[in-house]
Write an enzyme that holds these catalytic residues in place. Structure first.
Site, PDB file in Angstrom:
ATOM      1  N   ASP A 196       0.817  -1.211   0.000  1.00 31.93           N
ATOM      2  CA  ASP A 196       0.000   0.000   0.000  1.00 31.93           C
ATOM      3  C   ASP A 196       0.852   1.263   0.000  1.00 31.93           C
ATOM      4  OD1 ASP A 196      -2.621   1.230   0.131  1.00 31.93           O
ATOM      5  OD2 ASP A 196      -2.075   1.848   2.158  1.00 31.93           O
ATOM      6  N   LEU A 277      -8.133   5.914   1.016  1.00 32.12           N
ATOM      7  CA  LEU A 277      -8.209   7.087   0.149  1.00 32.12           C
ATOM      8  C   LEU A 277      -6.911   7.357  -0.591  1.00 32.12           C
ATOM      9  CD1 LEU A 277     -10.184   9.513   2.496  1.00 32.12           C
ATOM     10  CD2 LEU A 277     -11.050   8.281   0.516  1.00 32.12           C
ATOM     11  N   ARG A 278      -5.924   6.468  -0.439  1.00 33.16           N
ATOM     12  CA  ARG A 278      -4.666   6.678  -1.158  1.00 33.16           C
ATOM     13  C   ARG A 278      -4.864   6.556  -2.667  1.00 33.16           C
ATOM     14  NH1 ARG A 278      -1.913   3.731   3.182  1.00 33.16           N
ATOM     15  NH2 ARG A 278      -0.778   5.240   4.452  1.00 33.16           N
ATOM     16  N   GLY A 279      -5.888   5.812  -3.074  1.00 27.53           N
ATOM     17  CA  GLY A 279      -6.151   5.673  -4.499  1.00 27.53           C
ATOM     18  C   GLY A 279      -6.463   7.018  -5.141  1.00 27.53           C
TER      19      GLY A 279
END
Length: 339
Positions: A196, A277-279
């Site tokens: 991630d 929410l890193r996407g």
């Protein structure tokens, strides 16, 4: 120092090369994970890019080669900047390999035993994380990395600094680098917590086109026979890439991603089941960096579409009832949402 293989001379692997360039323009993306076959130019591409990047200015005498324009700084910089004019030097962008079997002392740094025994003083000997500061940390076979090293990398990648509390030492130093990992998924899975932390993920395959394979072998043979002459042949092309990166870095601060595009990014992440929410953050940063590389005046849906797969393919939740590959799921969602 041996002459690295020119970045521009790499044949094919366009997605990987574009992702590396995006990471060079916008380090905040968080690095690159390259998965696929051996011998497909992964480490060659990283070293080639680092070699063509302009030298970085650093505080002379600083063990962590800190940026003289940066606020604050490490303990070395505090001493070197106290009451005197700061001396600077130009250094090549570092590319540091992290071996699978490296000890914690080698990675984090440790007490200099020779100085401790001979002079009776405690002196910190910087490790690989310090050497990689402001450059690239490359880990081959990253999916086989030992758990204790994975835990260390997760902490440092999250904070941007290395904290040492051991052997009577208590210090911290900056450790911000572009993390690049490569590996073959068939040999073992990567820990989700570390996976991630990579901003982008690309898949590479051995080329199946005969002409392309022949060209790879021909260029590699020419390089091994005379690296200097081969590099000179590609110097003009590498200089063009260097200018492209520098111009993109200048353009990046003035490019904005509008709310309409952010909404599209959020819709896509929800549709494919991206964790966290890193996407969205990665989609935004990667699309902006790509627009800067292309010299565009605005970030468009086309830019978002082109970075969708590398930004999201390693963030999807697994569905045991759906054997569709991550890339295909993203492509299908993009076609449905952005038709």
């Amino acid at each position: 120092m041996s002459t690295p293989y020119p970045f521009s001379a790499l044949v094919g692997q366009d997605e990987m090369k574009r992702a590396i360039l995006i990471g060079a323009v916008e380090p905040a993306i968080g690095g690159l994970l390259v998965l696929g076959d051996r011998g497909t130019g992964k480490s060659t591409a990283v070293r080639g890019l680092a070699a063509l990047l302009p030298k970085m200015r650093a505080v002379q005498g600083c063990r962590y080669h800190c940026d003289p324009q940066a606020s604050g700084g490490c303990d070395d910089c505090v001493h070197l900047k106290s009451g005197v004019r700061v001396r600077t030097e130009e250094l090549a962008v570092p590319v540091v390999d992290l071996p699978l079997g490296a000890s914690e002392d080698r990675v984090l740094g440790a007490l200099d035993l020779e100085r401790a025994l001979v002079d009776g003083v405690k002196v910190f000997e910087p490790g690989l994380l310090a050497k990689a500061h402001r450059g690239f940390l490359y880990i081959d076979e990253v999916n086989l990395l030992e758990d204790h090293l994975v835990d260390l990398l997760i902490d440092v990648a999250a904070s941007g600094e290395n904290v040492i509390e051991r052997e009577g030492l208590s210090l911290r130093h900056p450790a911000r680098f572009v993390l690049i990992g490569s590996g073959n998924p068939e040999e073992g899975e990567l820990r989700p917590q570390l996976q991630d932390r990579f901003g982008l993920s690309v898949e590479v395959r051995t080329p199946t086109d005969i002409a392309q394979r022949v060209e790879v072998v021909r260029r590699r043979d020419a390089y091994e026979r005379d690296p200097t002459a081969f590099a000179a042949t590609w110097a003009k092309a590498d200089a063009k890439v260097r200018r492209q990166i520098l111009q993109a870095r200048e353009r990046l601060p003035v490019l904005n991603v509008g709310d309409a595009l952010l909404q599209r990014a959020a819709e896509l992440c929800l549709a494919v089941g991206s964790d966290g929410l890193r996407g969205e953050l990665t989609l935004m940063r990667a699309a902006r960096a790509l627009a800067a590389l292309e010299g565009a005046d605005d970030v468009t849906l086309t830019h978002l579409r082109e970075v969708a797969q590398p930004a999201l393919r390693h963030r999807l939740r697994r569905n045991p009832l759906d054997e569709t590959a991550s890339g295909e799921r993203i492509e299908r969602a993009v076609a449905e949402l952005w038709a």
